[in-house]
Design an enzyme around this catalytic site. Structure first.
Site, PDB file in Angstrom:
ATOM      1  N   HIS A  60       0.828  -1.197  -0.109  1.00 56.71           N
ATOM      2  CA  HIS A  60      -0.034  -0.042  -0.039  1.00 56.71           C
ATOM      3  C   HIS A  60       0.901   1.104  -0.038  1.00 56.71           C
ATOM      4  O   HIS A  60       2.060   1.266   0.558  1.00 56.71           O
ATOM      5  CB  HIS A  60      -0.653  -0.084   1.170  1.00 56.71           C
ATOM      6  CG  HIS A  60      -1.892   0.928   1.565  1.00 56.71           C
ATOM      7  ND1 HIS A  60      -1.502   2.079   1.865  1.00 56.71           N
ATOM      8  CD2 HIS A  60      -3.161   0.792   1.261  1.00 56.71           C
ATOM      9  CE1 HIS A  60      -2.785   3.024   1.793  1.00 56.71           C
ATOM     10  NE2 HIS A  60      -3.976   2.002   1.467  1.00 56.71           N
ATOM     11  N   ASP A  98       2.945  -4.701   7.982  1.00 54.30           N
ATOM     12  CA  ASP A  98       1.917  -3.939   8.032  1.00 54.30           C
ATOM     13  C   ASP A  98       0.461  -4.812   8.051  1.00 54.30           C
ATOM     14  O   ASP A  98       0.284  -5.632   7.216  1.00 54.30           O
ATOM     15  CB  ASP A  98       1.885  -3.116   6.676  1.00 54.30           C
ATOM     16  CG  ASP A  98       0.679  -2.380   6.222  1.00 54.30           C
ATOM     17  OD1 ASP A  98      -0.415  -2.395   6.900  1.00 54.30           O
ATOM     18  OD2 ASP A  98       0.570  -1.573   5.233  1.00 54.30           O
ATOM     19  N   GLN A 107      -4.563  -5.016   6.867  1.00 52.08           N
ATOM     20  CA  GLN A 107      -5.573  -6.175   6.321  1.00 52.08           C
ATOM     21  C   GLN A 107      -5.628  -7.225   6.865  1.00 52.08           C
ATOM     22  O   GLN A 107      -5.972  -8.278   6.288  1.00 52.08           O
ATOM     23  CB  GLN A 107      -5.412  -6.156   4.885  1.00 52.08           C
ATOM     24  CG  GLN A 107      -5.619  -4.758   3.921  1.00 52.08           C
ATOM     25  CD  GLN A 107      -6.918  -4.292   4.262  1.00 52.08           C
ATOM     26  OE1 GLN A 107      -7.912  -5.022   4.332  1.00 52.08           O
ATOM     27  NE2 GLN A 107      -7.197  -3.113   3.987  1.00 52.08           N
ATOM     28  N   LYS A 161     -10.434  -0.558  10.551  1.00 54.42           N
ATOM     29  CA  LYS A 161     -10.433  -1.595   9.714  1.00 54.42           C
ATOM     30  C   LYS A 161     -10.943  -3.157  10.508  1.00 54.42           C
ATOM     31  O   LYS A 161     -10.905  -3.923   9.965  1.00 54.42           O
ATOM     32  CB  LYS A 161      -9.170  -1.932   8.753  1.00 54.42           C
ATOM     33  CG  LYS A 161      -8.952  -0.894   7.847  1.00 54.42           C
ATOM     34  CD  LYS A 161      -7.563  -1.145   7.260  1.00 54.42           C
ATOM     35  CE  LYS A 161      -7.249   0.144   6.476  1.00 54.42           C
ATOM     36  NZ  LYS A 161      -7.989   0.442   5.193  1.00 54.42           N
ATOM     37  N   CYS A 213      -4.675   2.393  -3.798  1.00 50.99           N
ATOM     38  CA  CYS A 213      -3.438   2.896  -3.127  1.00 50.99           C
ATOM     39  C   CYS A 213      -2.182   1.924  -3.285  1.00 50.99           C
ATOM     40  O   CYS A 213      -1.499   1.914  -2.625  1.00 50.99           O
ATOM     41  CB  CYS A 213      -3.450   3.288  -1.496  1.00 50.99           C
ATOM     42  SG  CYS A 213      -4.624   4.653  -1.170  1.00 50.99           S
TER      43      CYS A 213
HETATM   44  C1  LIG Z   1      -2.336  -2.882   3.506  1.00 54.33           C
HETATM   45  C2  LIG Z   1      -2.895  -1.388   4.069  1.00 54.33           C
HETATM   46  N1  LIG Z   1      -1.743  -0.635   4.765  1.00 54.33           N
HETATM   47  C3  LIG Z   1      -2.133   0.575   5.002  1.00 54.33           C
HETATM   48  C4  LIG Z   1      -3.337   1.184   5.034  1.00 54.33           C
HETATM   49  C5  LIG Z   1      -3.526   2.537   5.529  1.00 54.33           C
HETATM   50  O1  LIG Z   1      -4.422   2.400   6.492  1.00 54.33           O
HETATM   51  P1  LIG Z   1      -4.860   3.683   7.334  1.00 54.33           P
HETATM   52  O2  LIG Z   1      -5.488   4.623   6.029  1.00 54.33           O
HETATM   53  O3  LIG Z   1      -5.912   3.427   8.291  1.00 54.33           O
HETATM   54  O4  LIG Z   1      -3.844   4.525   7.936  1.00 54.33           O
HETATM   55  C6  LIG Z   1      -4.424   0.507   4.456  1.00 54.33           C
HETATM   56  C7  LIG Z   1      -5.602   0.894   3.987  1.00 54.33           C
HETATM   57  O5  LIG Z   1      -6.350   0.618   3.226  1.00 54.33           O
HETATM   58  C8  LIG Z   1      -4.031  -0.872   3.781  1.00 54.33           C
HETATM   59  O6  LIG Z   1      -4.991  -1.571   3.231  1.00 54.33           O
END
Ligand SMILES: Cc1ncc(COP(=O)(O)O)c(C=O)c1O
Length: 407
Positions: free
Chosen positions: A124, A201, A204, A227, A365
């Site tokens: 992401h 990370d 998900q 999430k 993203c």
């Molecule tokens: C794999 C992953 N990393 C990071 C993020 C960023 O999360 P946040 O916008 O809650 O900081 C997301 C959000 O969709 C994501 O799917």
């Protein structure tokens, strides 16, 4: 289907009774954000009705109970991910904030000219851009672990990319676009064999997979409250104590200090060293209730249920002429990204919305990943614990209708 009281679960989420464009809402955008059960909504209401005050500061009654409620969340998070210590849980704004914290503090301490940061091709933007910015300022290089056509990490290439210049490996546990569940235990084992720390990370993963940070031996873990059926504006950075002590504070301000004079400031102990300023208190308080909610069903049960829906949806969608699923890893979470012929994903999304179906369209993203597959984006249906087989049928029917209108 496994026994799973879907009726009562759906009743816990008031928003699921919504009507959108004259149709019952079918919410399949859980990867972007999940809906909230009544007990989380009530917790926010309760906080403002009877607990509201600033935390960690006052001796008065309200400040004490607000602080206690906020700290309950940290305790619950500790057992939710099985961290060794409660103070290894830093409350942040979310995954993005957590990764930026590590990129900035760890990066500026341990990454120097000529060093390398290793990420993967399926990251992401939140796990690309902070490292890219860091590498630019430190004159380091960002290296990328490649993936195969199915969207699985090339573990041989990964092994070959590990060397003494790599100062951190930062990869996603589950891909938000492909659904791939990465072999994180092996990723960590191989990195640790060369004394390289690993950040996962888990944005998900946290809502689908039971995570034990000690069993994984992971160095940093980042995720977001919103999430995992909790509020927006709160998230977590788990860090091993040895790393959290080795890196400087991220931001300066109230709460993160022990003593301040104009000549010198000494910093607070963990976790407060990394928690400058007034946090999103109501979100922090209510996150504990989201954890309780997930625990009341059980993550293993949730994962099994979602997996059955994933398999059903995959089979049904693949029966549509010209539909191609992007992300066909053997180990997959409940995310289905697809394209149909040359139809633009956005056009499918707009028609689905008219039918009350919420999916995400676009690059999610993950622009470099889209470039790799040579597509502008996908339609993404991401399944949560309250979705049903009937909703998958509505989605499939909706996609068929969209395709027939757009072909
Ligand atoms: C794999 C992953 N990393 C990071 C993020 C960023 O999360 P946040 O916008 O809650 O900081 C997301 C959000 O969709 C994501 O799917």
């Amino acid at each position: 289907m496994t026994h799973y009281d879907i009726h009562s679960i759906r009743n816990d989420f008031p928003i699921l009774k919504s009507v959108v464009n004259g149709k019952p809402l079918v919410y399949l955008d859980n990867g972007a954000s999940t809906q909230k059960p009544q007990l989380v909504i009530d917790a926010i209401n309760h906080y403002y009705s009877s607990q509201n005050s600033n935390v960690h500061r006052g001796v008065h009654y309200l400040s004490q109970i607000a602080t206690d409620a906020y700290e309950v969340t940290r305790r619950k998070l500790k057992s939710f991910i099985n961290s060794k210590e409660e103070y290894e849980i830093i409350l942040t704004k979310g995954t993005t904030d957590s990764i930026n914290l590590v990129a900035s503090t760890f990066g500026n301490t341990f990454i120097n000219e000529g060093d390398e940061v290793l990420i993967s091709a399926m990251e992401h933007h939140s796990n690309i851009v902070p490292w890219q910015m860091l590498c630019e300022s430190r004159k380091a290089s960002l290296k990328v672990i490649p993936i195969n056509d199915a969207g699985e990490l090339d573990m041989n290439a990964y092994g070959n990319l590990l060397n003494e210049r790599v100062k951190i490996v930062s990869v996603t546990y589950v891909s938000n676009t492909l659904g791939t569940i990465n072999p994180v235990k092996e990723i960590i084992r191989l990195a640790h064999a060369q004394d390289i720390p690993v950040l996962l990370d888990a944005a998900q993963a946290i809502q689908h997979i039971s995570i034990d940070v000690q069993a994984l031996d992971v160095d940093f873990l980042a995720f977001s409250g919103h999430k995992m059926y909790g509020p927006t504006g709160v998230g977590v950075l788990y860090g091993k104590e040895k790393w959290l002590n080795a890196i400087p504070p991220y931001q300066g301000g109230g709460d993160m200090i022990k003593d301040v004079s104009f000549e010198k400031t000494t910093y607070n102990d963990l976790p407060f060293k990394f928690e400058a300023g007034t946090p999103n208190i109501e979100a922090g308080v209510a996150l504990a209730f989201a954890i309780d909610y997930i625990n009341s069903i059980g993550l293993d049960k949730i994962a099994q249920y979602e997996h059955e829906l994933l398999e059903y949806a995959t089979d049904e969608l693949l029966a549509i002429d010209g539909l191609r699923i992007i992300g066909t890893a053997k180990q997959k979470s409940s995310v289905i990204s697809f394209v149909v012929g040359t139809i633009h994903p956005y056009d499918i999304g707009v028609i689905l919305d008219k039918l009350g179906i919420a999916v995400r369209t676009g690059h999610h993203c993950t622009q470099p990943l889209m470039a790799l597959y040579g597509i502008p984006g996908t339609v993404r249906a991401s399944i949560g614990l309250y979705n049903t087989k009937e909703e998958i049928d509505i989605l499939v029917k909706g996609v068929r209708k969209a395709v027939s209108m757009l072909s």
